[in-house]
Design a protein around this motif. Structure first.
Motif, mmCIF file in Angstrom:
data_model
loop_
_atom_site.group_PDB
_atom_site.id
_atom_site.type_symbol
_atom_site.label_atom_id
_atom_site.label_comp_id
_atom_site.label_asym_id
_atom_site.label_seq_id
_atom_site.Cartn_x
_atom_site.Cartn_y
_atom_site.Cartn_z
ATOM 1 N N GLU A 590 0.814 -1.219 0.000
ATOM 2 C CA GLU A 590 0.000 0.000 0.000
ATOM 3 C C GLU A 590 0.849 1.272 0.000
ATOM 4 O O GLU A 590 0.362 2.362 -0.293
ATOM 5 C CB GLU A 590 -0.952 0.016 1.202
ATOM 6 C CG GLU A 590 -0.295 0.186 2.561
ATOM 7 C CD GLU A 590 0.071 -1.141 3.204
ATOM 8 O OE1 GLU A 590 0.467 -1.134 4.379
ATOM 9 O OE2 GLU A 590 -0.037 -2.177 2.513
ATOM 10 N N MET A 591 2.163 1.127 0.308
ATOM 11 C CA MET A 591 3.034 2.286 0.349
ATOM 12 C C MET A 591 3.846 2.450 -0.944
ATOM 13 O O MET A 591 4.495 3.467 -1.146
ATOM 14 C CB MET A 591 3.987 2.195 1.547
ATOM 15 C CG MET A 591 3.268 2.098 2.887
ATOM 16 S SD MET A 591 4.383 1.976 4.300
ATOM 17 C CE MET A 591 4.934 3.656 4.430
ATOM 18 N N VAL A 592 3.811 1.425 -1.802
ATOM 19 C CA VAL A 592 4.602 1.452 -3.038
ATOM 20 C C VAL A 592 3.843 2.218 -4.127
ATOM 21 O O VAL A 592 2.684 1.920 -4.418
ATOM 22 C CB VAL A 592 4.910 0.024 -3.524
ATOM 23 C CG1 VAL A 592 5.621 0.059 -4.868
ATOM 24 C CG2 VAL A 592 5.765 -0.709 -2.493
ATOM 25 N N LEU A 593 4.501 3.214 -4.721
ATOM 26 C CA LEU A 593 3.890 4.018 -5.783
ATOM 27 C C LEU A 593 4.333 3.562 -7.167
ATOM 28 O O LEU A 593 3.525 3.345 -8.061
ATOM 29 C CB LEU A 593 4.238 5.498 -5.595
ATOM 30 C CG LEU A 593 3.637 6.199 -4.368
ATOM 31 C CD1 LEU A 593 4.122 7.639 -4.307
ATOM 32 C CD2 LEU A 593 2.122 6.162 -4.406
ATOM 33 N N GLU A 594 5.639 3.417 -7.364
ATOM 34 C CA GLU A 594 6.146 3.032 -8.683
ATOM 35 C C GLU A 594 7.580 2.526 -8.552
ATOM 36 O O GLU A 594 8.233 2.711 -7.515
ATOM 37 C CB GLU A 594 6.093 4.215 -9.650
ATOM 38 C CG GLU A 594 6.879 5.439 -9.190
ATOM 39 C CD GLU A 594 6.748 6.598 -10.160
ATOM 40 O OE1 GLU A 594 6.919 6.356 -11.373
ATOM 41 O OE2 GLU A 594 6.486 7.732 -9.707
ATOM 42 N N CYS A 595 8.065 1.889 -9.608
ATOM 43 C CA CYS A 595 9.434 1.362 -9.647
ATOM 44 C C CYS A 595 10.137 1.893 -10.900
ATOM 45 O O CYS A 595 9.546 1.925 -11.986
ATOM 46 C CB CYS A 595 9.434 -0.163 -9.675
ATOM 47 S SG CYS A 595 8.582 -0.912 -8.290
ATOM 48 N N LEU A 596 11.390 2.288 -10.734
ATOM 49 C CA LEU A 596 12.166 2.838 -11.850
ATOM 50 C C LEU A 596 13.570 2.257 -11.821
ATOM 51 O O LEU A 596 14.054 1.795 -10.776
ATOM 52 C CB LEU A 596 12.253 4.364 -11.737
ATOM 53 C CG LEU A 596 10.926 5.151 -11.698
ATOM 54 C CD1 LEU A 596 11.197 6.580 -11.270
ATOM 55 C CD2 LEU A 596 10.251 5.116 -13.051
ATOM 56 N N GLU A 597 14.202 2.298 -12.992
ATOM 57 C CA GLU A 597 15.606 1.906 -13.025
ATOM 58 C C GLU A 597 16.428 3.019 -12.392
ATOM 59 O O GLU A 597 16.231 4.204 -12.685
ATOM 60 C CB GLU A 597 16.060 1.658 -14.464
ATOM 61 C CG GLU A 597 17.501 1.169 -14.544
ATOM 62 C CD GLU A 597 17.921 0.853 -15.963
ATOM 63 O OE1 GLU A 597 19.113 0.566 -16.165
ATOM 64 O OE2 GLU A 597 17.057 0.897 -16.864
ATOM 65 N N PHE A 598 17.331 2.625 -11.487
ATOM 66 C CA PHE A 598 18.128 3.617 -10.779
ATOM 67 C C PHE A 598 19.381 3.948 -11.584
ATOM 68 O O PHE A 598 20.113 3.053 -12.026
ATOM 69 C CB PHE A 598 18.527 3.093 -9.405
ATOM 70 C CG PHE A 598 19.305 4.085 -8.589
ATOM 71 C CD1 PHE A 598 18.663 5.138 -7.961
ATOM 72 C CD2 PHE A 598 20.685 3.974 -8.460
ATOM 73 C CE1 PHE A 598 19.375 6.051 -7.203
ATOM 74 C CE2 PHE A 598 21.407 4.887 -7.709
ATOM 75 C CZ PHE A 598 20.746 5.927 -7.080
ATOM 76 N N SER A 599 19.592 5.232 -11.761
ATOM 77 C CA SER A 599 20.769 5.696 -12.497
ATOM 78 C C SER A 599 21.467 6.772 -11.692
ATOM 79 O O SER A 599 20.815 7.657 -11.115
ATOM 80 C CB SER A 599 20.351 6.252 -13.866
ATOM 81 O OG SER A 599 21.447 6.869 -14.495
ATOM 82 N N GLN A 600 22.786 6.693 -11.648
ATOM 83 C CA GLN A 600 23.553 7.698 -10.918
ATOM 84 C C GLN A 600 23.369 9.082 -11.514
ATOM 85 O O GLN A 600 23.539 10.094 -10.837
ATOM 86 C CB GLN A 600 25.044 7.314 -10.927
ATOM 87 C CG GLN A 600 25.375 6.085 -10.096
ATOM 88 C CD GLN A 600 25.199 6.323 -8.604
ATOM 89 O OE1 GLN A 600 25.111 7.463 -8.155
ATOM 90 N NE2 GLN A 600 25.122 5.242 -7.844
ATOM 91 N N GLU A 601 22.999 9.130 -12.792
ATOM 92 C CA GLU A 601 22.806 10.433 -13.445
ATOM 93 C C GLU A 601 21.637 11.198 -12.830
ATOM 94 O O GLU A 601 21.594 12.424 -12.875
ATOM 95 C CB GLU A 601 22.559 10.223 -14.944
ATOM 96 C CG GLU A 601 23.737 9.578 -15.670
ATOM 97 C CD GLU A 601 23.398 9.284 -17.117
ATOM 98 O OE1 GLU A 601 22.245 9.577 -17.522
ATOM 99 O OE2 GLU A 601 24.270 8.751 -17.836
#
Length: 709
Positions: A590-601
């Motif tokens: 219920e707390m998760v909104l979205e997932c993305l690839e993590f980039s140092q940029e």
């Protein structure tokens, strides 16, 4: 015979009735009661008295009998409700609560007995002729004698009347907590039972006999100076669970014939019985039997013109059969069911994993069907333990009233969201935290009446207690319109105690967290209510033990707001499964909104902020919080964006497995103080995953960063 289950039912019913009584009395302080309120109040006390009499709890019966007399006078308009009378009745309610809980254990203290006497002394002026003793409780054997005869005494009074009362309780009357004998005993208070016959024709003689069922009926010839309505009120609470018919004086043979047609016994048996009882003469018996002769058509006319009120009610009851009813079940059984369902969830996940590699389409389809049905069973079983939070919130009306009276403040408690549902286990543990926050609001938060008036505020202080659902959680807010929290004073006290050093932080919320430190208090002196610094410490510990969080917001001069956020259930969690290295973690879905690839940029390496569509949000790395083996150089990282209240943050992980239903298993005592972990779960393949408590995890991360600096 083991009466423990019956006693438990008695205690549960009495507790519900006493809560209802308290709620009505608190309403009576604000407005004049209507007839519905008075009837409900009288009914609650009358029922407790009756059920207490069933078990022979004499002290409870005698005390409630006097309260019942007082309420009867109020109900009939002989007394006028006022604040003093309501105050006495609230004290009486507390005494009844104590007697109900204690007499069944045989533990009534001398102090409480003296308190009961003081309450009765306060009631005495409101009763005509003072307090009369309650009728002694007779042994059941006396009433159950097959025949009780007495010759009607000659009286010079013309107001005495004879009634024929036919009572046939339903089979399940005992299961509803009612005992017909207690009503017959109470009937003697209104007059004299001239004749009582116990009907035993319905008792089965084979293995179909059930000891929990009632097979008895009663024919009663009763003499009283009261009218038929008063006599009927004796059976007010058993009438809906019985066939009841009362023939008043002057009833004809036709009335008796119609009554006989409604009863299960043979007409000739009833005619002879009524003749023996003195209801029918010999000539009357002949006339009565003629109505059931095949050559007579008179009964047809009688049946067409007379319809007893109790028969009408029976027809209404038949119409109600299709409606849903409430079934009370031991909470332990519900817990066992949910635990088994939880294990099924794990087993089904393991089955799906094994079947997924099979080429058998029928097997895969069956597996999916089982999973779907299991999910439905899981939802239903969880709802069994969901209860309305209203019963918890409502009891604080009395708490706030008593605190306000002790402090000499006028306080009004506003309650919203009573229909909000929450896990029963969580509801049971909410009591202490809410009590502490409400006490603080009454004592520290709200100003005295004179001070409020001088500030242009309303004379009465206001506290708002609200509950609502938000993103899979339940939020409880406690807000007041008092003077608010003085952050400068809080920081000063913290400096004096050596809890902090340096200048006060810019964010007020960081200062307010000090209020939850053990032993911390800003009160100038210790009172019966506060000043010892243990209240908010207890609040935080209890809320965290429920996997919840508590936050404080305040505006000086306008008031304070405590926000408690809790999970809906403690049994099963909708999670999002992730991993770092070989370790598995579950984030609350219920707390998760979205997932993305993590980039140092997209991140600022110095301050750990991630750029999300033009906004910078803080993030933490699970690998840094829970150290792992060396990371693979080509491993891709992902960031899970989560929401906590109105704030967003990121959690950097390596692999994403998606939504996952899992059973929460408690951690061992060694891990109780580990921040950021609320439990564990066993996956289908036997591996263990930690369930992450995100608010606690971020709080821990902030504390570590401060320690570094």
């Amino acid at each position: 015979m083991d009466l423990s289950e019956v006693i438990d039912a008695y205690l549960l019913e009495s507790d519900e009735l006493l809560r209802e009584m308290e709620s009505i009395l608190l309403q009576m302080e604000k407005k004049d009661p209507d007839s519905e309120m008075m009837n409900a109040l009288f009914r609650a006390v009358h029922t407790i008295k009756g059920t207490s009499g069933m078990f022979g709890f004499d002290k409870t019966v005698k005390f409630t009998h006097i309260i019942e007399n007082l309420l009867d006078n109020l109900r009939e308009g002989k007394l006028k409700s006022n604040k003093d009378l309501v105050d006495i009745l609230l004290r009486a309610k507390d005494q009844m609560d104590y007697l109900v809980q204690s007499e069944q254990k045989g533990e009534i203290s001398q102090e409480k007995s003296e308190e009961g006497k003081k309450i009765l002394d306060a009631i005495a002026p409101y009763l005509e002729g003072g307090i009369a003793a309650a009728p002694a409780i007779e042994k059941q054997e006396t009433v159950f004698s097959s025949v009780i005869k007495s010759t009607p005494s000659v009286s010079s009074s013309l107001t005495l009347a004879n009634y024929l009362i036919s009572l046939r309780p339903k089979r399940n009357v005992f299961q509803n907590g009612l005992d017909p004998i207690s009503f017959l005993t109470y009937l003697k208070k209104l007059g004299k039972i001239l004749y009582l016959q116990t009907i035993i024709s319905e008792i089965p003689t084979n293995e179909s006999y059930l000891p929990e069922d009632c097979y008895l009926g009663f024919e009663i010839f009763f003499q009283s100076k009261e009218d038929s309505e008063k006599v009927r009120k004796v059976f007010e609470f058993i009438e809906s669970d019985s066939f009841l018919h009362i023939l008043p004086p002057g009833a004809s043979v036709e009335d008796l014939s119609y009554l006989a047609g409604q009863l299960p016994e043979e007409e000739i048996f009833l005619g002879n019985l009524w003749r023996e009882m003195g209801v029918l003469s010999s000539e009357g018996l002949v006339q009565f039997l003629r109505f059931f002769s095949p050559t007579s058509s008179e009964p047809e006319a009688v049946h067409a013109t007379v319809v007893p009120e109790s028969t009408k009610e029976q027809e209404l009851q038949k119409a109600e059969l299709g409606k849903s009813t409430i079934l009370k079940v031991d909470s332990k059984r519900v817990d066992q069911l949910i635990n088994r369902v939880g294990e099924l969830v794990v087993s089904a996940a393991n089955l799906n994993q094994l079947v997924s590699g099979s080429q058998d389409s029928n097997l895969q389809e069956s597996s999916l069907l089982v999973s779907r049905l299991l999910n439905e069973v899981r939802e239903i079983s969880l709802k069994l333990r969901m209860v309305s939070i209203g019963e918890v919130l409502q009891k604080y009306q009395r708490t706030v009233r008593d605190i306000g009276k002790e402090l000499g403040k006028e306080i009004v408690l506003h309650i919203d969201g009573k229909e909000t549902e929450l896990d029963r286990n969580i509801v049971d543990k909410l009591g202490d935290p809410l009590i502490h926050i409400l006490r603080n609001a009454c004592d520290h938060g709200l100003e005295p009446t004179e001070e409020r008036i001088s500030k242009g505020k309303s004379k009465s202080g206001n506290i708002w207690l609200n509950a609502y659902h938000d993103t899979g959680s339940v939020v409880i807010e406690i807000k007041d319109d008092g003077k608010g929290i003085q952050s400068d004073l809080v920081w000063k006290k913290a400096l004096e105690k050596g809890l902090v050093s340096g200048s006060k932080p810019d964010q007020e919320e960081e200062v307010y967290k000090l209020l939850f430190h053990p032993g911390f208090s800003t009160a100038g002196s210790v009172t019966n209510l506060s000043g010892r610094g243990v209240g908010l410490d207890v609040v935080q510990k209890n809320i965290e033990s429920l996997r919840g969080t508590v936050q404080v917001h305040s505006i000086p001069g306008q008031g304070s707001r405590f926000v408690i956020r809790l999970p809906l259930t403690l049994a099963i969690i909708e999670g999002f499964l992730v991993s770092v290295g070989t370790s598995l973690y579950i984030l609350p879905m219920e707390m998760v909104l979205e997932c993305l690839e993590f980039s140092q940029e997209n991140s600022d390496g110095k301050n750990d902020y991630f750029a999300l569509r033009g906004n910078l949000i803080p993030f933490l790395r699970m690998r840094e919080i829970f150290p792992q083996e060396e990371k693979k150089t080509n491993a891709r990282e992902n960031i899970v964006i989560v929401r906590m209240g109105d704030k967003k943050a990121g959690v950097v992980v390596e692999q994403l497995f998606g939504e996952f239903q899992t059973v929460i298993k408690p951690m061992g005592s060694v891990f109780h103080n580990v921040k950021g972990v609320s439990g564990s779960s066993i996956l289908a393949d036997g591996r263990v995953a930690l369930i992450i408590d995100l608010p606690s995890l971020f709080e821990r991360t902030v504390a570590l960063e401060k320690a570094k600096n």
